[in-house]
Design a protein around this motif. Structure first.
Motif, PDB file in Angstrom:
ATOM      1  N   ASP A   1     -14.695   7.225  28.171  1.00 20.86           N
ATOM      2  CA  ASP A   1     -15.941   7.837  27.691  1.00 20.86           C
ATOM      3  C   ASP A   1     -15.662   8.634  26.429  1.00 20.86           C
ATOM      4  O   ASP A   1     -14.554   9.123  26.242  1.00 20.86           O
ATOM      5  CB  ASP A   1     -16.470   8.873  28.700  1.00 20.86           C
ATOM      6  CG  ASP A   1     -16.454   8.391  30.128  1.00 20.86           C
ATOM      7  OD1 ASP A   1     -17.508   7.978  30.604  1.00 20.86           O
ATOM      8  OD2 ASP A   1     -15.378   8.425  30.771  1.00 20.86           O
ATOM      9  N   ARG A   2     -16.700   8.802  25.597  1.00 21.38           N
ATOM     10  CA  ARG A   2     -16.637   9.909  24.655  1.00 21.38           C
ATOM     11  C   ARG A   2     -16.620  11.168  25.497  1.00 21.38           C
ATOM     12  O   ARG A   2     -17.249  11.228  26.563  1.00 21.38           O
ATOM     13  CB  ARG A   2     -17.887   9.922  23.760  1.00 21.38           C
ATOM     14  CG  ARG A   2     -17.786   9.086  22.509  1.00 21.38           C
ATOM     15  CD  ARG A   2     -18.952   9.316  21.558  1.00 21.38           C
ATOM     16  NE  ARG A   2     -20.239   9.210  22.229  1.00 21.38           N
ATOM     17  CZ  ARG A   2     -20.963  10.244  22.634  1.00 21.38           C
ATOM     18  NH1 ARG A   2     -20.576  11.489  22.386  1.00 21.38           N
ATOM     19  NH2 ARG A   2     -22.101  10.069  23.256  1.00 21.38           N
ATOM     20  N   LEU A   3     -15.890  12.186  25.040  1.00 22.84           N
ATOM     21  CA  LEU A   3     -15.839  13.432  25.812  1.00 22.84           C
ATOM     22  C   LEU A   3     -17.197  14.141  25.653  1.00 22.84           C
ATOM     23  O   LEU A   3     -17.388  14.939  24.748  1.00 22.84           O
ATOM     24  CB  LEU A   3     -14.686  14.305  25.299  1.00 22.84           C
ATOM     25  CG  LEU A   3     -14.378  15.567  26.102  1.00 22.84           C
ATOM     26  CD1 LEU A   3     -14.304  15.307  27.584  1.00 22.84           C
ATOM     27  CD2 LEU A   3     -13.073  16.174  25.635  1.00 22.84           C
ATOM     28  N   ASP A   4     -18.108  13.788  26.561  1.00 26.66           N
ATOM     29  CA  ASP A   4     -19.495  14.262  26.453  1.00 26.66           C
ATOM     30  C   ASP A   4     -19.977  14.657  27.856  1.00 26.66           C
ATOM     31  O   ASP A   4     -19.705  13.942  28.828  1.00 26.66           O
ATOM     32  CB  ASP A   4     -20.375  13.134  25.897  1.00 26.66           C
ATOM     33  CG  ASP A   4     -21.757  13.605  25.463  1.00 26.66           C
ATOM     34  OD1 ASP A   4     -22.074  13.449  24.275  1.00 26.66           O
ATOM     35  OD2 ASP A   4     -22.512  14.115  26.318  1.00 26.66           O
ATOM     36  N   TYR A   5     -20.706  15.782  27.934  1.00 25.81           N
ATOM     37  CA  TYR A   5     -21.144  16.257  29.251  1.00 25.81           C
ATOM     38  C   TYR A   5     -22.108  15.314  29.942  1.00 25.81           C
ATOM     39  O   TYR A   5     -22.338  15.415  31.138  1.00 25.81           O
ATOM     40  CB  TYR A   5     -21.760  17.666  29.150  1.00 25.81           C
ATOM     41  CG  TYR A   5     -22.829  17.794  28.074  1.00 25.81           C
ATOM     42  CD1 TYR A   5     -24.118  17.351  28.286  1.00 25.81           C
ATOM     43  CD2 TYR A   5     -22.520  18.351  26.835  1.00 25.81           C
ATOM     44  CE1 TYR A   5     -25.080  17.445  27.294  1.00 25.81           C
ATOM     45  CE2 TYR A   5     -23.467  18.457  25.840  1.00 25.81           C
ATOM     46  CZ  TYR A   5     -24.746  18.002  26.074  1.00 25.81           C
ATOM     47  OH  TYR A   5     -25.691  18.089  25.086  1.00 25.81           O
ATOM     48  N   THR A   6     -22.710  14.374  29.197  1.00 24.40           N
ATOM     49  CA  THR A   6     -23.613  13.423  29.856  1.00 24.40           C
ATOM     50  C   THR A   6     -22.852  12.398  30.683  1.00 24.40           C
ATOM     51  O   THR A   6     -23.443  11.702  31.505  1.00 24.40           O
ATOM     52  CB  THR A   6     -24.452  12.637  28.826  1.00 24.40           C
ATOM     53  OG1 THR A   6     -23.566  11.927  27.950  1.00 24.40           O
ATOM     54  CG2 THR A   6     -25.336  13.573  28.017  1.00 24.40           C
ATOM     55  N   LYS A   7     -21.552  12.262  30.448  1.00 27.35           N
ATOM     56  CA  LYS A   7     -20.794  11.165  31.055  1.00 27.35           C
ATOM     57  C   LYS A   7     -20.313  11.469  32.469  1.00 27.35           C
ATOM     58  O   LYS A   7     -19.752  10.594  33.134  1.00 27.35           O
ATOM     59  CB  LYS A   7     -19.607  10.770  30.169  1.00 27.35           C
ATOM     60  CG  LYS A   7     -19.994  10.403  28.725  1.00 27.35           C
ATOM     61  CD  LYS A   7     -20.804   9.112  28.640  1.00 27.35           C
ATOM     62  CE  LYS A   7     -21.104   8.726  27.188  1.00 27.35           C
ATOM     63  NZ  LYS A   7     -21.988   7.548  27.083  1.00 27.35           N
ATOM     64  N   GLY A   8     -20.496  12.702  32.933  1.00 32.48           N
ATOM     65  CA  GLY A   8     -20.145  13.029  34.323  1.00 32.48           C
ATOM     66  C   GLY A   8     -18.652  12.983  34.608  1.00 32.48           C
ATOM     67  O   GLY A   8     -18.241  12.655  35.724  1.00 32.48           O
TER      68      GLY A   8
ATOM     69  N   VAL B   1      -6.600   6.863  35.190  1.00 35.97           N
ATOM     70  CA  VAL B   1      -6.419   6.954  33.735  1.00 35.97           C
ATOM     71  C   VAL B   1      -7.771   7.334  33.152  1.00 35.97           C
ATOM     72  O   VAL B   1      -8.768   6.646  33.387  1.00 35.97           O
ATOM     73  CB  VAL B   1      -5.956   5.606  33.138  1.00 35.97           C
ATOM     74  CG1 VAL B   1      -5.842   5.722  31.614  1.00 35.97           C
ATOM     75  CG2 VAL B   1      -4.631   5.177  33.748  1.00 35.97           C
ATOM     76  N   GLN B   2      -7.810   8.449  32.451  1.00 31.62           N
ATOM     77  CA  GLN B   2      -9.071   8.883  31.832  1.00 31.62           C
ATOM     78  C   GLN B   2      -8.893   8.951  30.324  1.00 31.62           C
ATOM     79  O   GLN B   2      -8.188   9.810  29.811  1.00 31.62           O
ATOM     80  CB  GLN B   2      -9.506  10.249  32.367  1.00 31.62           C
ATOM     81  CG  GLN B   2     -10.761  10.800  31.691  1.00 31.62           C
ATOM     82  CD  GLN B   2     -12.015   9.957  31.964  1.00 31.62           C
ATOM     83  OE1 GLN B   2     -12.365   9.712  33.113  1.00 31.62           O
ATOM     84  NE2 GLN B   2     -12.680   9.481  30.905  1.00 31.62           N
ATOM     85  N   VAL B   3      -9.532   8.017  29.618  1.00 30.88           N
ATOM     86  CA  VAL B   3      -9.592   8.082  28.158  1.00 30.88           C
ATOM     87  C   VAL B   3     -10.851   8.874  27.816  1.00 30.88           C
ATOM     88  O   VAL B   3     -11.946   8.500  28.222  1.00 30.88           O
ATOM     89  CB  VAL B   3      -9.673   6.677  27.529  1.00 30.88           C
ATOM     90  CG1 VAL B   3      -9.834   6.781  26.011  1.00 30.88           C
ATOM     91  CG2 VAL B   3      -8.443   5.849  27.888  1.00 30.88           C
ATOM     92  N   ALA B   4     -10.676   9.978  27.117  1.00 30.03           N
ATOM     93  CA  ALA B   4     -11.825  10.805  26.703  1.00 30.03           C
ATOM     94  C   ALA B   4     -11.755  10.934  25.191  1.00 30.03           C
ATOM     95  O   ALA B   4     -11.027  11.765  24.655  1.00 30.03           O
ATOM     96  CB  ALA B   4     -11.785  12.164  27.389  1.00 30.03           C
ATOM     97  N   THR B   5     -12.499  10.087  24.511  1.00 33.82           N
ATOM     98  CA  THR B   5     -12.437  10.044  23.053  1.00 33.82           C
ATOM     99  C   THR B   5     -13.022  11.328  22.464  1.00 33.82           C
ATOM    100  O   THR B   5     -14.111  11.747  22.860  1.00 33.82           O
ATOM    101  CB  THR B   5     -13.247   8.833  22.557  1.00 33.82           C
ATOM    102  OG1 THR B   5     -12.884   7.705  23.350  1.00 33.82           O
ATOM    103  CG2 THR B   5     -12.963   8.528  21.118  1.00 33.82           C
ATOM    104  N   PRO B   6     -12.291  11.970  21.537  1.00 28.89           N
ATOM    105  CA  PRO B   6     -12.801  13.204  20.921  1.00 28.89           C
ATOM    106  C   PRO B   6     -14.196  12.994  20.335  1.00 28.89           C
ATOM    107  O   PRO B   6     -14.465  11.974  19.710  1.00 28.89           O
ATOM    108  CB  PRO B   6     -11.786  13.495  19.811  1.00 28.89           C
ATOM    109  CG  PRO B   6     -10.542  12.792  20.233  1.00 28.89           C
ATOM    110  CD  PRO B   6     -10.982  11.580  21.001  1.00 28.89           C
ATOM    111  N   SER B   7     -15.069  13.974  20.547  1.00 29.62           N
ATOM    112  CA  SER B   7     -16.456  13.826  20.108  1.00 29.62           C
ATOM    113  C   SER B   7     -17.104  15.188  19.885  1.00 29.62           C
ATOM    114  O   SER B   7     -16.952  16.081  20.720  1.00 29.62           O
ATOM    115  CB  SER B   7     -17.221  13.046  21.178  1.00 29.62           C
ATOM    116  OG  SER B   7     -18.548  12.793  20.760  1.00 29.62           O
TER     117      SER B   7
END
Ligand code: GDG
Length: 489
Positions: free
Chosen positions: A288-295, A320-326
């Motif tokens: 996910d993009r690191l966004d609060y909508t993504k839960g 494995v959690q990919v959290a793309t900087p956003s």
């Protein structure tokens, strides 16, 4: 000098989006080149843009930067300048601090500031003016997304000859939420400058139509009727017209993503990823993009409890959690980044072993090959968005799995849930429900996995992004071509 205003440089098809479809690359010697930014929208539009001498109006992504128009892969690119202050007020402020949380069911508290709104109006006007200058007579203009909701009306005022369409990539909220927006009438009025409005889900189109009715407009069968009277305080008279609103669920370039999953080097990389993770029995994956909508926090909580209860036990099971900087300059994003980091740290402290973290957390953008390898390596893909217009990651996971294995846990609050009912659909707020779905997905028999994956793949291949774009453009062109309907007295 560039001649973007000469008639033969004006385009018949113009896409208007906050960002241009290219990223700037600066070489060590200082020379600039432009690389097409990866993404389905660009690849879907590329052929039709090339055929129609298409133009794309947008920002380069760097404050204060507005190079002369240039060509990239047969598309005429027309930069719009955003100053540092515009970025703060129009982009980070009004777009991502107010509209984004408001349109995603106020998961985070929207901030409303009048100076943000004023900047939003100014920047939307700048986009409208650039577009007006560069559009041929009767051109079809396709405006994208929540940052540019005023452009349709501003553009119509400048260029009544144009055919104008708009697509909203994010949800359109129920009226009770939309009504909080201090500038709700201006936004509706802005959107209603279009001939055709597109939304991800039928519910989004219906929310929009309901907002119009609540503001005194008549709607009938997906159409808003604008009477020939002055409206919303405007002094000039316009003939009556109809604005159509409907759902056009966006998709991905399924074939090219499928092709990635079939590449031997990417399959080898997927095997290597599993080895690097310590050959676990179960690999869970989030992208996910690191966004609060993504839960992401809801997902981490479910996984943490499964570890605590030893239903899943690292290192046999890992996430494995990919959290793309956003959007890391927006306050809510900074806060949520810290919360995610604390949670990942706690889970690893409690359930990791030397050399074997329980959660592999990557706050880094991955290239698309690595992403495809991760999709192939994952037994269970976790998508727990609290609200999401579509969620393309869900479709990409499915398109990558030509082996017809793997399982998808998918939030019912993502638009993609409508098209992928064979996923394990969850309410991300129901942590027990998410845990149960993860356990079922992780224990799926290969036969059942195939049955579900095959059905989802069929859908994603039949409705790919090229079909999305061509359907939308066809409907938009016909909406604008229709003569205004005479009102029934
Ligand atoms: C908005 C709406 C709607 C992510 N990390 C990396 C990477 N990605 C790519 C994914 C996917 C895209 O970014 C994300 O798309 P999503 O649809 O999942 O989410 P949003 O960014 O929020 O997009 C959404 C979408 O617009 C389209 O209308 O579906 O609901 O919110 O393609 O693969 N790509 C690469 N490296 C990464 O690290 N290369």
């Amino acid at each position: 000098s560039q001649q973007q205003t000469e008639p033969d440089h004006r385009s018949d098809l113009v896409v208007v989006a906050n960002r241009l479809p290219v990223d700037r690359k600066v070489a060590p010697d200082g020379t600039t080149t432009w690389k097409p930014s990866p993404g389905g929208l660009v690849s879907a539009l590329e052929p039709v843009m090339q055929r129609n001498s298409g133009a794309w109006v947008g920002w380069t992504g760097a404050p204060g930067d507005a190079p002369e128009p240039f060509e990239a892969r047969g598309i005429h690119l027309i930069p719009v300048e955003l100053s540092k202050k515009d970025v703060e007020d129009f982009y980070e402020g009004m777009s991502n601090g107010a509209l984004w949380p408001l349109y995603h069911d106020v998961i985070a508290q929207p901030q409303f500031h009048r100076h943000w709104w004023e900047s939003y109006v100014r920047v939307n006007r700048r986009f409208a003016e650039k577009t007006a200058e560069n559009s041929a007579e009767n051109a079809l203009v396709w405006v994208q997304d929540y940052q540019l909701q005023l452009v349709p009306q501003m553009l119509r005022a400048l260029r009544p000859d144009l055919r104008i369409a708009f697509f909203n990539h994010i949800p359109f909220p129920p009226y009770e939420i939309f009504a909080q927006l201090p500038w709700r009438r201006q936004v509706l009025d802005g959107l209603l400058g279009a001939d055709q409005l597109g939304f991800q889900r039928p519910a989004d189109a219906n929310n929009f139509l309901r907002a119009c009715r609540r503001n005194g407009l008549a709607t009938r069968r997906g159409m808003v009727h604008l009477p020939a009277e002055p409206r919303f305080g405007s002094a000039d008279h316009h003939p009556s017209r109809e604005v159509r609103a409907a759902a056009f669920p966006i998709s991905i370039d399924s074939e090219s993503i499928d092709a990635l999953g079939r590449r031997p080097d990417i399959q080898e990389r997927a095997r290597e990823i599993r080895r690097e993770l310590g050959d676990p029995k179960v690999v869970l994956l989030g992208v996910d993009r690191l966004d609060y909508t993504k839960g992401i926090l809801h997902r981490l909580k479910a996984v943490e409890e499964l570890f605590a209860e030893e239903v899943l036990s690292p290192p046999d099971a890992v996430l494995v959690q990919v959290a793309t900087p956003s959007r890391d300059r927006v306050e809510e994003y900074e806060k949520m980044k810290r919360d995610v980091e604390v949670t990942v740290g706690r889970i690893n402290g409690d359930y990791g072993q030397l050399g074997h973290p329980a959660v592999h957390y990557l706050h880094q953008s991955q290239d698309r090959e690595e992403l495809a390898a991760l999709y192939l390596a994952a037994d269970v893909m976790l998508i727990t968005a609290l609200r999401d217009g579509m969620n393309l990651v869900a479709k990409e996971y499915v398109a990558t799995r030509h082996d017809e294995q793997g399982a998808l846990v998918l939030s019912e609050f993502a638009g993609a849930a409508i098209e992928l009912p064979q996923a394990f659909l969850v309410n991300p707020h129901d942590i027990d429900g998410v845990k149960a779905a993860i356990v079922r997905a992780a224990g799926l028999s290969p036969r059942e996995a195939t049955r579900r994956m095959r059905a989802m793949r069929r859908r994603v291949f039949e409705f790919d992004v090229a079909r999305w774009a061509s359907t939308f453009l066809k409907v938009a062109a016909s909406a604008a071509a229709e003569p205004p309907q005479s009102s029934p007295g």
